[in-house]
Motif scaffolding. Structure first.
Motif, PDB file in Angstrom:
ATOM      1  N   CYS A 192       0.835  -1.202   0.000  1.00 41.75           N
ATOM      2  CA  CYS A 192       0.000   0.000   0.000  1.00 41.75           C
ATOM      3  C   CYS A 192       0.868   1.249   0.000  1.00 41.75           C
ATOM      4  O   CYS A 192       1.751   1.392   0.854  1.00 41.75           O
ATOM      5  CB  CYS A 192      -0.937   0.024   1.219  1.00 41.75           C
ATOM      6  SG  CYS A 192      -2.090  -1.367   1.264  1.00 41.75           S
ATOM      7  N   GLU A 193       0.589   2.147  -0.934  1.00 37.69           N
ATOM      8  CA  GLU A 193       1.287   3.417  -1.013  1.00 37.69           C
ATOM      9  C   GLU A 193       0.367   4.543  -0.528  1.00 37.69           C
ATOM     10  O   GLU A 193      -0.852   4.355  -0.395  1.00 37.69           O
ATOM     11  CB  GLU A 193       1.735   3.696  -2.453  1.00 37.69           C
ATOM     12  CG  GLU A 193       2.669   2.645  -3.027  1.00 37.69           C
ATOM     13  CD  GLU A 193       4.014   2.622  -2.335  1.00 37.69           C
ATOM     14  OE1 GLU A 193       4.390   3.651  -1.732  1.00 37.69           O
ATOM     15  OE2 GLU A 193       4.695   1.580  -2.390  1.00 37.69           O
ATOM     16  N   ILE A 194       0.938   5.706  -0.285  1.00 39.24           N
ATOM     17  CA  ILE A 194       0.136   6.861   0.122  1.00 39.24           C
ATOM     18  C   ILE A 194      -0.834   7.221  -1.003  1.00 39.24           C
ATOM     19  O   ILE A 194      -0.446   7.309  -2.165  1.00 39.24           O
ATOM     20  CB  ILE A 194       1.040   8.060   0.455  1.00 39.24           C
ATOM     21  CG1 ILE A 194       1.923   7.738   1.673  1.00 39.24           C
ATOM     22  CG2 ILE A 194       0.199   9.302   0.735  1.00 39.24           C
ATOM     23  CD1 ILE A 194       2.890   8.838   2.029  1.00 39.24           C
ATOM     24  N   VAL A 221      -4.312  -6.758   2.595  1.00 39.39           N
ATOM     25  CA  VAL A 221      -2.938  -6.877   3.076  1.00 39.39           C
ATOM     26  C   VAL A 221      -2.139  -5.669   2.591  1.00 39.39           C
ATOM     27  O   VAL A 221      -1.954  -5.470   1.387  1.00 39.39           O
ATOM     28  CB  VAL A 221      -2.288  -8.181   2.578  1.00 39.39           C
ATOM     29  CG1 VAL A 221      -0.844  -8.254   3.056  1.00 39.39           C
ATOM     30  CG2 VAL A 221      -3.082  -9.380   3.071  1.00 39.39           C
ATOM     31  N   CYS A 222      -1.671  -4.853   3.545  1.00 41.03           N
ATOM     32  CA  CYS A 222      -0.874  -3.675   3.204  1.00 41.03           C
ATOM     33  C   CYS A 222       0.618  -3.955   3.259  1.00 41.03           C
ATOM     34  O   CYS A 222       1.404  -3.288   2.573  1.00 41.03           O
ATOM     35  CB  CYS A 222      -1.214  -2.521   4.145  1.00 41.03           C
ATOM     36  SG  CYS A 222      -2.838  -1.796   3.840  1.00 41.03           S
ATOM     37  N   ALA A 223       1.037  -4.916   4.067  1.00 47.46           N
ATOM     38  CA  ALA A 223       2.448  -5.287   4.162  1.00 47.46           C
ATOM     39  C   ALA A 223       2.531  -6.671   4.798  1.00 47.46           C
ATOM     40  O   ALA A 223       1.573  -7.135   5.436  1.00 47.46           O
ATOM     41  CB  ALA A 223       3.241  -4.267   4.978  1.00 47.46           C
ATOM     42  N   THR A 224       3.667  -7.325   4.622  1.00 46.41           N
ATOM     43  CA  THR A 224       3.876  -8.637   5.234  1.00 46.41           C
ATOM     44  C   THR A 224       5.239  -8.677   5.914  1.00 46.41           C
ATOM     45  O   THR A 224       6.199  -8.033   5.483  1.00 46.41           O
ATOM     46  CB  THR A 224       3.793  -9.770   4.184  1.00 46.41           C
ATOM     47  OG1 THR A 224       4.768  -9.533   3.160  1.00 46.41           O
ATOM     48  CG2 THR A 224       2.405  -9.843   3.576  1.00 46.41           C
ATOM     49  N   ILE A 225       5.298  -9.450   6.982  1.00 46.66           N
ATOM     50  CA  ILE A 225       6.537  -9.691   7.721  1.00 46.66           C
ATOM     51  C   ILE A 225       7.034 -11.084   7.366  1.00 46.66           C
ATOM     52  O   ILE A 225       6.229 -12.017   7.160  1.00 46.66           O
ATOM     53  CB  ILE A 225       6.287  -9.561   9.235  1.00 46.66           C
ATOM     54  CG1 ILE A 225       5.864  -8.127   9.570  1.00 46.66           C
ATOM     55  CG2 ILE A 225       7.502  -9.967  10.043  1.00 46.66           C
ATOM     56  CD1 ILE A 225       5.461  -7.930  11.017  1.00 46.66           C
ATOM     57  N   ASP A 226       8.343 -11.237   7.280  1.00 47.51           N
ATOM     58  CA  ASP A 226       8.925 -12.544   6.964  1.00 47.51           C
ATOM     59  C   ASP A 226       8.339 -13.598   7.904  1.00 47.51           C
ATOM     60  O   ASP A 226       8.512 -13.541   9.126  1.00 47.51           O
ATOM     61  CB  ASP A 226      10.443 -12.471   7.129  1.00 47.51           C
ATOM     62  CG  ASP A 226      11.128 -13.730   6.617  1.00 47.51           C
ATOM     63  OD1 ASP A 226      10.418 -14.694   6.265  1.00 47.51           O
ATOM     64  OD2 ASP A 226      12.364 -13.747   6.575  1.00 47.51           O
ATOM     65  N   ALA A 227       7.649 -14.574   7.315  1.00 48.38           N
ATOM     66  CA  ALA A 227       6.875 -15.528   8.111  1.00 48.38           C
ATOM     67  C   ALA A 227       7.598 -16.849   8.342  1.00 48.38           C
ATOM     68  O   ALA A 227       7.038 -17.736   9.003  1.00 48.38           O
ATOM     69  CB  ALA A 227       5.533 -15.794   7.432  1.00 48.38           C
ATOM     70  N   ARG A 228       8.813 -17.005   7.841  1.00 48.96           N
ATOM     71  CA  ARG A 228       9.470 -18.315   7.934  1.00 48.96           C
ATOM     72  C   ARG A 228       9.696 -18.752   9.380  1.00 48.96           C
ATOM     73  O   ARG A 228       9.420 -19.917   9.738  1.00 48.96           O
ATOM     74  CB  ARG A 228      10.793 -18.269   7.174  1.00 48.96           C
ATOM     75  CG  ARG A 228      10.613 -18.190   5.663  1.00 48.96           C
ATOM     76  CD  ARG A 228      11.944 -18.007   4.959  1.00 48.96           C
ATOM     77  NE  ARG A 228      12.544 -16.716   5.286  1.00 48.96           N
ATOM     78  CZ  ARG A 228      13.706 -16.314   4.767  1.00 48.96           C
ATOM     79  NH1 ARG A 228      14.377 -17.084   3.931  1.00 48.96           N
ATOM     80  NH2 ARG A 228      14.193 -15.131   5.103  1.00 48.96           N
TER      81      ARG A 228
END
Length: 352
Positions: A119-121, A130-137
């Protein structure tokens, strides 16, 4: 002969006075009368032709005098009354106003490294997008390990339960037979031991189950979702950035409608009585007197910061497509009824 006069006053955009004259015959024939004769008609019938003409002329003169007076006073009264009300409401006031911050913050619920930003401004988002994801490993491994631990714990519960059932059968049999005291004591100790093992296995299974729920929740939180439908107005996160759940600064901020802001002002009772919910008002920033914002009073309530019960919080909703009123800012503004705004303010408002 009758003369019927209908006057109808309409006090809206224009003051209109309509006159409808209707003349109806007194009878259809000499033998059939639609209405009984009034005293005035009887006087006319009994009067001589000269007197009759004089009375008709007097009645007509009086009727036209009444009509002329109604036209004069009716056409003058409503404009004078409207002008008086306008002068009564023509007021303005400089006051410190707070632009309410109605933006919803989006943050991280877990620690980790951001591996994707979607997601951008200015982007329009939907709820749960979903606006961003964190490394889920790492979180995926923890969830798999917690699931395996729960499987092991459940097997332990099954084994402990089975052993406890056999120990109970042996102990009950020893009670029914004349068994030596040492043997009875050993059977009882085994029974109690198996009973404790069942409790321990169930506790371990509950802990493993709770750990699995936590791991699965953390895994889900690797996706940072939009909490509402709206527009992204701020973003502070980048790919590769490490984020923490305890971070106070939001990663994104989203508002339902970025072109609409709400302004809060605190008035005393005397000034609050000049406003009503639904009224249009004009707002000027003290630093920009040549431009204005048109708003609407949407709420009037007792001030939350109660210094005096005579203070009221006024909430005004304003359209601001140019985003000059920043959420959370405080500024000195001039407020006035929209009906009394000057021409230069009209020009400034149209510029928006």
């Amino acid at each position: 002969m009758r003369i019927c006069i209908l006057l109808h006053f309409v006090d809206q955009q224009r003051n209109l006075i309509c006159l409808i004259g209707a003349v109806s015959s007194l009878s259809l024939s000499s033998q059939i009368r639609l209405l009984p004769a009034t005293p005035f008609e009887q006087a006319l019938e009994s009067a001589t032709p000269g007197k009759r003409r004089w009375r008709i002329a007097a009645a007509a003169t009086a009727a036209f005098a009444f009509i002329a007076g109604a036209l004069y006073w009716g056409s003058d009264y409503y404009p004078r009354r409207h002008t008086a009300l306008m002068h009564q409401r023509a007021w303005s006031k400089f006051i410190t106003a707070d632009v309410l911050d109605d933006a919803v913050s989006i943050g991280a619920a877990i620690d980790g490294v951001v591996d994707k930003v979607n997601c951008e401004i200015g982007a329009i988002v939907r709820i749960d997008q979903v606006c961003a994801t964190i490394d889920a490993r790492a979180y995926q491994l923890l969830a798999e390990r917690a699931k395996a631990n729960l499987t092991t714990a459940n097997r332990w519960v099954e084994k402990a339960t089975d052993q406890f059932a056999r120990a109970r059968v042996s102990y009950e049999r020893s009670l029914g037979r004349s068994t030596a005291a040492p043997a009875m004591e050993r059977t009882q100790k085994v029974f109690e031991q198996r009973q404790r093992e069942v409790v321990q296995a169930e506790v371990a299974a509950n802990l493993a189950r709770a750990a699995l729920r936590t791991a699965q929740s953390d895994l889900q939180h690797t996706s940072i979702l939009a909490p509402i439908d709206g527009t992204i107005i701020n973003r502070t996160v980048e790919v590769g950035q490490t984020v923490a759940a305890r971070r106070t600064e939001p990663l994104f901020r989203v508002v339902a409608n970025p072109s609409v802001v709400k302004i809060n002002l605190t008035f005393d009772a005397r000034d609050a009585n000049k406003l009503y919910v639904g009224e249009s008002v004009l707002l000027n920033l003290e630093s920009e007197q040549d431009s204005a914002f048109l708003g609407e009073v949407t709420q009037i309530s007792l001030a939350k910061r109660v210094i005096s019960l005579e203070n009221y919080d006024i909430v005004i909703t304003v359209r601001d497509p140019s985003a000059r009123l920043q959420r959370g800012m405080s500024a000195m503004i001039r407020i006035a009824p929209a009906a009394s705004r000057p021409e230069r303010c009209l020009a400034g408002n149209n510029a928006h």
